[in-house]
Design an enzyme around this catalytic site. Structure first.
Site, PDB file in Angstrom:
ATOM      1  CG  HIS A  72       3.763  -1.595   6.504  1.00 25.80           C
ATOM      2  ND1 HIS A  72       3.612  -0.277   6.725  1.00 25.80           N
ATOM      3  CD2 HIS A  72       5.124  -1.633   6.920  1.00 25.80           C
ATOM      4  CE1 HIS A  72       4.453   0.429   6.936  1.00 25.80           C
ATOM      5  NE2 HIS A  72       5.639  -0.537   6.872  1.00 25.80           N
ATOM      6  CE1 TYR A 100      -4.041   4.303   4.842  1.00 24.83           C
ATOM      7  CE2 TYR A 100      -4.931   6.053   3.561  1.00 24.83           C
ATOM      8  CZ  TYR A 100      -4.268   4.974   3.843  1.00 24.83           C
ATOM      9  OH  TYR A 100      -3.687   4.176   2.672  1.00 24.83           O
ATOM     10  N   PRO A 142      -6.824   8.497  -4.290  1.00 18.49           N
ATOM     11  CG  PRO A 142      -5.365  10.147  -3.856  1.00 18.49           C
ATOM     12  CD  PRO A 142      -6.679   9.860  -4.426  1.00 18.49           C
ATOM     13  CE  LYS A 166      -7.840  -1.509  -2.477  1.00 20.64           C
ATOM     14  NZ  LYS A 166      -6.822  -2.395  -1.948  1.00 20.64           N
ATOM     15  CE1 TYR A 176      -5.358   0.805   3.004  1.00 18.68           C
ATOM     16  CE2 TYR A 176      -3.639  -0.539   2.923  1.00 18.68           C
ATOM     17  CZ  TYR A 176      -3.929   0.692   2.863  1.00 18.68           C
ATOM     18  OH  TYR A 176      -2.913   1.697   2.873  1.00 18.68           O
TER      19      TYR A 176
HETATM   20  C1  DHB Z   1       0.405   6.242  -0.501  1.00 19.26           C
HETATM   21  C2  DHB Z   1      -0.578   6.570  -1.259  1.00 19.26           C
HETATM   22  C3  DHB Z   1      -1.932   6.257  -1.222  1.00 19.26           C
HETATM   23  O1  DHB Z   1      -2.857   6.895  -1.946  1.00 19.26           O
HETATM   24  C4  DHB Z   1      -2.426   5.733   0.127  1.00 19.26           C
HETATM   25  O2  DHB Z   1      -3.634   5.439   0.208  1.00 19.26           O
HETATM   26  C5  DHB Z   1      -1.108   5.291   0.818  1.00 19.26           C
HETATM   27  C6  DHB Z   1       0.141   5.582   0.618  1.00 19.26           C
HETATM   28  C7  DHB Z   1       1.745   6.506  -0.722  1.00 19.26           C
HETATM   29  O3  DHB Z   1       2.126   7.268  -1.637  1.00 19.26           O
HETATM   30  O4  DHB Z   1       2.833   6.036  -0.018  1.00 19.26           O
END
Ligand code: DHB
Length: 383
Positions: free
Chosen positions: A72, A194, A285, A289, A376
């Site tokens: 991506h 997001y 999450p 990271k 990111y």
């Molecule tokens: C996923 C988990 C994340 O914490 C994130 O920021 C983006 C994707 C995932 O599990 O796909």
């Protein structure tokens, strides 16, 4: 029993370290208290930074990742009923992310370890470790090591074996969690979404062209049973709604609550014990990271051990904690910032206005978007 490096825990940190050491001829034994099945089934995150992918490729464990991983070049940020594209690769010097489940990384690393016929002991509970003497006591006896790598996660025994007063803990808890599902349905969006919404945060991710991974902000005390499938879909639909776009639904294969916590241990080393990954630090999450930090710690430790065993001295080994903590704190700040910008934190309208202003800024200013993008995809130099 004796080995050079005793590795406690067969998650991404421990298995990556074991693989890197194998490639340079350093001996290790990996001890894991769970079953192989558990390690290979547990669903975790799924976003790999390019640096993580390159490391796994160099370690010879990326054949399936290169075939099945989905590259991506951007993400979407949604707020105020609009979806904005952040072109990560364009902003971050061509670097990208790869969608590939942590569970799959673990499967590939276990397969490689077993193929090399090197010691990986499942269902071997570690009772205690002695950081001074380098001894791991487990259900089957004792393992003497030059170095112990504590890769046993946040709840593992290794961090707790360091004498009182040595470690300083930095911590923040959040008044929310994530309810995550894995669904058997093609992703409805080409890239991750997001979403900031007054009902709470939502995230649309994926695992493959046929499987979607979705999250909604929930109460931290919630359990999966509080979230029947129709409640999850109702919230996902409400929080990601967009004119002319539909969230496709499918059978829910798995459901669970992810806790949200920021946590850092300083230093990450004591005596012969080196803490790696979640044993030393946790990020919320948002920002994806956790796995990438664990792999980066493993690389730093492996490189220092190669130098030390090669007669090059122990400067890098002694600097392990400091080297890792620089990167860890960068990821902590980024994850905290993403979390604070995107979640509903209460009923404070002032806070909500600040979040919306920040979201407008990162989606309209190239400077602000570049800052998000380089964090990111993973910073290559550490500020
Ligand atoms: C996923 C988990 C994340 O914490 C994130 O920021 C983006 C994707 C995932 O599990 O796909």
């Amino acid at each position: 029993m004796r080995t050079q490096v005793g590795i406690v825990g067969a998650g991404p940190a421990g298995l990556t370290l074991a693989r890197l050491l194998e490639r340079t001829g350093i001996e290790s034994v990996v001890l894991e208290d769970r079953t192989r099945d558990y390690a290979e089934q547990r669903i975790r995150a799924g976003v790999l930074e390019q640096g993580t992918v390159e490391l796994l490729r160099d370690a010879g464990v990326a054949e399936r990742l290169d075939r099945e991983g989905i590259v991506h070049g951007g993400i979407h940020l949604q707020f105020d009923g609009e979806r904005h594209h952040v072109p990560l690769s364009q902003l971050a010097g061509g670097r990208s992310i790869v969608i590939y489940g942590q569970t799959e990384v673990v499967k590939d690393l276990i397969a490689a370890r077993l193929e090399s016929a090197l010691p990986l002991l499942f269902e071997t509970a570690v009772e205690s470790v002695d950081p001074e003497r380098g001894v791991i006591r487990h259900a089957g006896g004792e393992l003497e090591c030059d170095v112990i790598a504590g890769c046993d996660g946040f709840h593992g025994v290794c961090r707790g074996s360091v004498p009182d007063g040595v470690l300083q803990i930095f911590e923040r808890e959040y008044p929310f969690g994530w309810l995550g599902i894995l669904a058997e349905v093609a992703p409805s969006s080409d890239e991750l979404v997001y979403a900031h919404h007054e009902r709470g945060f939502a995230l649309l991710s994926l695992r493959s062209p046929e499987r979607s991974r979705y999250y909604v902000q929930c109460d931290p005390a919630d359990v999966a049973e509080d979230w029947p499938d129709n409640r999850v879909w109702d919230e996902l639909r409400a929080r990601t709604a967009l004119d002319g776009w539909t969230l496709e639904e499918g059978p829910v294969l798995e459901k669970g609550v992810t806790p949200m916590r920021s946590f850092v241990t300083e230093p990450m080393q004591h005596g012969r014990l080196f803490l790696v990954g979640d044993a030393a630090h946790i990020v919320p999450p948002t920002g994806a990271k956790g796995l990438n930090l664990a792999v980066a710690d493993a690389r730093t430790l492996a490189e220092a051990l190669v130098e030390w065993y090669g007669g090059g001295g122990r400067d890098h080994l002694d600097a392990y904690s400091e080297t890792c903590l620089r990167r860890v704190w960068r990821a902590e700040q980024f994850s905290y910032w993403m979390t604070s910008m995107l979640h509903r934190t209460g009923d404070d309208p002032f806070e909500q206005r600040l979040q919306l202003s920040q979201l407008r800024y990162v989606t309209s200013s190239e400077a602000a978007a570049t800052s998000l993008a380089e964090n990111y995809v993973g910073l290559t130099t550490m500020a």
